[in-house]
Design a protein around this motif. Structure first.
Motif, PDB file in Angstrom:
ATOM      1  N   MET A 148       0.818  -1.216   0.000  1.00  0.00           N
ATOM      2  CA  MET A 148       0.000   0.000   0.000  1.00  0.00           C
ATOM      3  C   MET A 148       0.851   1.265   0.000  1.00  0.00           C
ATOM      4  N   ASP A 149       0.307   2.295  -0.669  1.00  0.00           N
ATOM      5  CA  ASP A 149       0.945   3.611  -0.631  1.00  0.00           C
ATOM      6  C   ASP A 149       0.724   4.234   0.738  1.00  0.00           C
ATOM      7  N   PRO A 150       1.607   5.164   1.129  1.00  0.00           N
ATOM      8  CA  PRO A 150       1.372   5.873   2.389  1.00  0.00           C
ATOM      9  C   PRO A 150       0.070   6.670   2.325  1.00  0.00           C
ATOM     10  N   PHE A 151      -0.430   7.034   3.491  1.00  0.00           N
ATOM     11  CA  PHE A 151      -1.639   7.852   3.596  1.00  0.00           C
ATOM     12  C   PHE A 151      -1.210   9.307   3.712  1.00  0.00           C
ATOM     13  N   LEU A 152      -0.673   9.679   4.851  1.00  0.00           N
ATOM     14  CA  LEU A 152      -0.103  11.017   5.020  1.00  0.00           C
ATOM     15  C   LEU A 152       1.394  10.907   4.791  1.00  0.00           C
ATOM     16  N   SER A 153       2.004  12.013   4.359  1.00  0.00           N
ATOM     17  CA  SER A 153       3.441  11.943   4.140  1.00  0.00           C
ATOM     18  C   SER A 153       4.136  13.111   4.804  1.00  0.00           C
ATOM     19  N   GLY A 154       5.391  12.923   5.112  1.00  0.00           N
ATOM     20  CA  GLY A 154       6.176  13.947   5.805  1.00  0.00           C
ATOM     21  C   GLY A 154       7.290  13.268   6.577  1.00  0.00           C
ATOM     22  N   GLY A 155       7.462  13.692   7.818  1.00  0.00           N
ATOM     23  CA  GLY A 155       8.499  13.094   8.646  1.00  0.00           C
ATOM     24  C   GLY A 155       8.098  11.717   9.117  1.00  0.00           C
ATOM     25  N   GLU A 156       9.035  10.992   9.669  1.00  0.00           N
ATOM     26  CA  GLU A 156       8.812   9.684  10.292  1.00  0.00           C
ATOM     27  C   GLU A 156       8.523   8.559   9.302  1.00  0.00           C
ATOM     28  N   MET A 157       7.764   8.875   8.220  1.00  0.00           N
ATOM     29  CA  MET A 157       7.342   7.791   7.329  1.00  0.00           C
ATOM     30  C   MET A 157       8.338   7.545   6.200  1.00  0.00           C
ATOM     31  N   ILE A 158       9.469   8.248   6.224  1.00  0.00           N
ATOM     32  CA  ILE A 158      10.426   8.132   5.117  1.00  0.00           C
ATOM     33  C   ILE A 158      11.660   7.310   5.500  1.00  0.00           C
ATOM     34  N   LEU A 159      12.291   6.785   4.471  1.00  0.00           N
ATOM     35  CA  LEU A 159      13.552   6.075   4.673  1.00  0.00           C
ATOM     36  C   LEU A 159      14.674   6.993   4.211  1.00  0.00           C
ATOM     37  N   GLU A 160      14.502   7.513   3.017  1.00  0.00           N
ATOM     38  CA  GLU A 160      15.520   8.375   2.439  1.00  0.00           C
ATOM     39  C   GLU A 160      14.831   9.489   1.651  1.00  0.00           C
ATOM     40  N   VAL A 161      15.244  10.709   1.867  1.00  0.00           N
ATOM     41  CA  VAL A 161      14.613  11.823   1.164  1.00  0.00           C
ATOM     42  C   VAL A 161      15.641  12.559   0.325  1.00  0.00           C
ATOM     43  N   GLU A 162      15.344  12.661  -0.956  1.00  0.00           N
ATOM     44  CA  GLU A 162      16.161  13.517  -1.816  1.00  0.00           C
ATOM     45  C   GLU A 162      15.302  14.707  -2.190  1.00  0.00           C
ATOM     46  N   LYS A 163      15.868  15.642  -2.959  1.00  0.00           N
ATOM     47  CA  LYS A 163      15.092  16.832  -3.298  1.00  0.00           C
ATOM     48  C   LYS A 163      13.866  16.499  -4.126  1.00  0.00           C
ATOM     49  N   GLU A 164      13.982  15.547  -5.029  1.00  0.00           N
ATOM     50  CA  GLU A 164      12.894  15.265  -5.967  1.00  0.00           C
ATOM     51  C   GLU A 164      12.058  14.049  -5.578  1.00  0.00           C
ATOM     52  N   LYS A 165      12.626  13.140  -4.822  1.00  0.00           N
ATOM     53  CA  LYS A 165      11.850  11.939  -4.478  1.00  0.00           C
ATOM     54  C   LYS A 165      12.287  11.383  -3.129  1.00  0.00           C
ATOM     55  N   SER A 166      11.437  10.469  -2.625  1.00  0.00           N
ATOM     56  CA  SER A 166      11.726   9.848  -1.335  1.00  0.00           C
ATOM     57  C   SER A 166      11.373   8.381  -1.391  1.00  0.00           C
ATOM     58  N   SER A 167      11.915   7.625  -0.461  1.00  0.00           N
ATOM     59  CA  SER A 167      11.474   6.237  -0.329  1.00  0.00           C
ATOM     60  C   SER A 167      10.841   6.074   1.044  1.00  0.00           C
ATOM     61  N   TRP A 168       9.980   5.094   1.131  1.00  0.00           N
ATOM     62  CA  TRP A 168       9.153   4.974   2.341  1.00  0.00           C
ATOM     63  C   TRP A 168       9.805   4.116   3.401  1.00  0.00           C
ATOM     64  N   ASN A 169       9.510   4.488   4.626  1.00  0.00           N
ATOM     65  CA  ASN A 169       9.984   3.737   5.782  1.00  0.00           C
ATOM     66  C   ASN A 169       9.377   2.330   5.765  1.00  0.00           C
ATOM     67  N   TYR A 170       9.893   1.463   6.611  1.00  0.00           N
ATOM     68  CA  TYR A 170       9.338   0.121   6.756  1.00  0.00           C
ATOM     69  C   TYR A 170       7.975   0.208   7.433  1.00  0.00           C
ATOM     70  N   ILE A 171       7.179  -0.857   7.279  1.00  0.00           N
ATOM     71  CA  ILE A 171       5.901  -0.897   8.009  1.00  0.00           C
ATOM     72  C   ILE A 171       6.210  -1.151   9.488  1.00  0.00           C
ATOM     73  N   PRO A 172       5.423  -0.649  10.405  1.00  0.00           N
ATOM     74  CA  PRO A 172       4.207   0.150  10.252  1.00  0.00           C
ATOM     75  C   PRO A 172       4.468   1.656  10.155  1.00  0.00           C
ATOM     76  N   TRP A 173       5.739   2.065  10.310  1.00  0.00           N
ATOM     77  CA  TRP A 173       6.040   3.504  10.432  1.00  0.00           C
ATOM     78  C   TRP A 173       5.750   4.267   9.148  1.00  0.00           C
ATOM     79  N   LYS A 174       5.717   3.517   8.015  1.00  0.00           N
ATOM     80  CA  LYS A 174       5.361   4.130   6.734  1.00  0.00           C
ATOM     81  C   LYS A 174       4.013   4.832   6.815  1.00  0.00           C
ATOM     82  N   PHE A 175       3.158   4.350   7.731  1.00  0.00           N
ATOM     83  CA  PHE A 175       1.807   4.907   7.861  1.00  0.00           C
ATOM     84  C   PHE A 175       1.644   5.817   9.074  1.00  0.00           C
ATOM     85  N   GLU A 176       2.757   6.150   9.715  1.00  0.00           N
ATOM     86  CA  GLU A 176       2.657   6.994  10.913  1.00  0.00           C
ATOM     87  C   GLU A 176       3.452   8.284  10.709  1.00  0.00           C
TER      88      GLU A 176
END
Lengths: 430, 128
Positions: free
Chosen positions: A261-289
């Motif tokens: 599943m795609d994340p619901f809300l996005s921002g801090g905590e739910m990311i693994l790596e953030v670049e200027k143009e794109k990001s990757s998602w944290n592991y579950i369950p934090w991807k959704f928090e």
């Protein structure tokens, strides 16, 4: 010491007087009368143990979670994640990474509708609901199907508020187009305990690809729930109805679904790596928090689970069943009073909706008037459509009065309720 | 006592035997509102005289004693009044008419009929 005297010992052997002493609010007087709180399906009261756990967090180890390496942050993170484990064990969910903390059951359902629904439901697909859903398990799906051009279908209920789902009836409703079946575990109006395990297996037999979401908001606080036995894809509930604080709810979802599943809300905590143009998602369950979560709320929910586990969910259920049987008997003695939902207490939770009617069967005291008069006697009840307007239409009533029990309620309180109902009838010259 | 305030005899009398309950064919003004808290529904229909004065006002719907009695009393009260006078009606006028001072949670019940009335007379400009 709480104001209501507990005369009859409950069959469970629970010391209700001792339990009541844990709930400071039960000492309150309402219009000079002891509070009799019978609105537990809306929200439960909180014991000292829960209140103290929240105070303790703010006084002694307040810090953000999953961020710092300092002591306070580590303590807060440990308590936060310990609550996740407590929730997973409490509902026998297996891997605790399948437990996502959200704000309430409504947010959990919206998360599924947004993150899973928008990707997996297409034009022409069907979502199957029931005629007894709370608005929280109806409106998000209405929005989704309207957006995607999909369709809603409903499992009807019989005159005693039980789902009509014999095999051949269900066969007509569950089709190859059915992508999701979403239904409540226990009805917040009728008290009906749906046979969820059987329903899940019947649906899977008819369409193994259909996903199943269960709203457990009225079930988890009141009975033993085993996710691994029921085997739904999604199961949601809220903390504040089970002695916990407001603002914390739970989404259980199968790991393989959460991972896709795609994340619901996005921002801090739910990311693994953030670049200027794109990001990757944290592991579950934090991807959704995303963002700083309700840390105090999650810790408070953990304390509520400890409290309920200490009493034992079998005892909670037995105590409420005893009260429900007694209430149904006493309410049946009141002239012009009709109750809704199953007659058999084995098939219903501690929720009883009713109305005072005239000889034609029409509502004679509007539930809001009744609730105002009951309140003047210190009795807190809910009145209205209970966020289930389509169900009110099925029952052909504008609204209903509702009482709902928890571990601190007593038979003596039901006696006072009955006297207060008689008073209301007198005021309305019935 | 709260219930003495909320459910005084006269109000109950109006609720149980409302004077202005009913429906009229071809009303000049009509509006329907519902109170999502209670599920109270009030429909108000108005027949005008000369386009300005309320000749007849009736309400229909269902809900608690306060909302329904308030609707009946208001419908009765506005008959014979012109729309300019009615536009000036305020919450306190309704509470005085109903003769109660409801708790905050029940205030909406008492004032639903005023909201319906204002909604109904809004249409007047668009119609004429």
């Amino acid at each position: 010491m709480s104001a209501t005297v507990v005369k009859q010992k409950p069959k469970t052997g629970l010391n209700i007087r001792k339990i009541r002493a844990d709930f400071p609010i039960l000492n309150r007087k309402i219009h000079g009368k002891p509070l009799i709180y019978l609105d537990n399906a809306a929200t439960s009261q909180k014991p000292n143990q829960v209140i103290d756990s929240i105070v303790d967090y703010y006084k002694n180890y307040n810090a953000n979670v999953h961020r710092g390496v300092h002591t306070l942050s580590e303590e807060a993170t440990e308590a936060y994640e310990a609550s996740r484990k407590k929730v997973a064990d409490f509902i026998n969910a297996g891997d605790s990474r399948q437990v996502v903390f959200v704000k309430n059951a409504t947010e959990a359902i919206n998360l599924v509708a947004y993150s899973w629904g928008r990707t997996n439901i297409k034009k022409g697909d069907e979502i199957l609901l029931t005629d007894m859903e709370h608005h929280s398990n109806l409106v998000p799906w209405q929005r989704l199907v309207n957006e995607l051009g999909a369709k809603l279908k409903f499992i009807p209920i019989d005159e005693r508020g039980q789902l009509q789902m014999s095999k051949d009836k269900l066969q007509k409703l569950v089709t190859s187009k059915t992508k999701l079946v979403a239904f409540t575990h226990v009805s917040n109006v009728l008290g009906t305990i749906n046979p969820v395990k059987r329903i899940v297996s019947d649906i899977r037999n008819l369409n193994p690809d259909a996903k199943i979401l269960i709203d457990g908001s009225q079930a988890v606080p009141h009975m033993t729930v085993s996710i691994q036995s029921i085997n739904p894809d999604f199961y949601v509930f809220t903390g504040h109805k089970m002695l916990g604080p407001t603002g914390v709810g739970v989404l259980y979802a199968k790991k393989e679904l959460l991972e896709k599943m795609d994340p619901f809300l996005s921002g801090g905590e739910m990311i693994l790596e953030v670049e200027k143009e794109k990001s990757s998602w944290n592991y579950i369950p934090w991807k959704f928090e995303a963002g700083t979560p309700n840390i105090a709320g999650v810790i408070g929910l953990g304390a509520a689970i400890d409290y309920l586990s200490g009493i034992g969910m079998k005892n909670v259920r037995e105590h409420e069943k005893e009260l429900t049987i007694y209430a149904l008997e006493e309410l049946a003695r009141v002239n012009n009073l009709v109750t809704y939902g199953p007659e058999d207490a084995e098939r219903r939770g501690g929720v009883v909706s009713f109305n005072i009617v005239n000889e034609k069967g029409k509502v004679a005291i509007h539930p809001h008037d009744l609730a105002s008069i009951l309140d003047s006697e210190g009795v807190a009840t809910r009145s209205g459509h209970h966020c289930a307007q389509p169900l009110m239409k099925v029952l052909d009533i504008p609204a209903a009065a509702r009482i709902s029990f928890y571990i601190y309620n007593t038979k003596e309180e039901i006696d006072i309720l009955i006297t207060a109902i008689e008073k209301a009838k007198k005021i309305f010259r019935l | 006592m709260i219930e003495d305030l909320l459910y005084r005899e006269e109000l109950l009398e109006v609720f149980q035997n409302p004077k202005n309950r009913g429906k009229i064919a071809n009303p000049d003004l009509e509006a329907k509102l519902l109170n999502p808290l209670c599920g109270d529904v009030v429909t108000l229909q108005i027949k005008l005289n000369g386009g300005k004065v309320v000749q007849k006002a009736v309400f229909s719907g269902n809900g608690c004693a306060i909302s329904q009695a308030s609707a009946s009393l208001l419908a009765e009260n506005i008959e014979g009044k012109n729309l300019e006078q009615i536009r000036k009606l305020k919450s306190n006028d309704i509470l005085a008419l109903v003769g109660i001072n409801p708790t905050p949670a029940r205030m909406k019940c008492a004032l639903l009929s005023l909201d319906v009335l204002m909604e109904a007379i809004k249409q007047n400009g668009s119609k004429s």
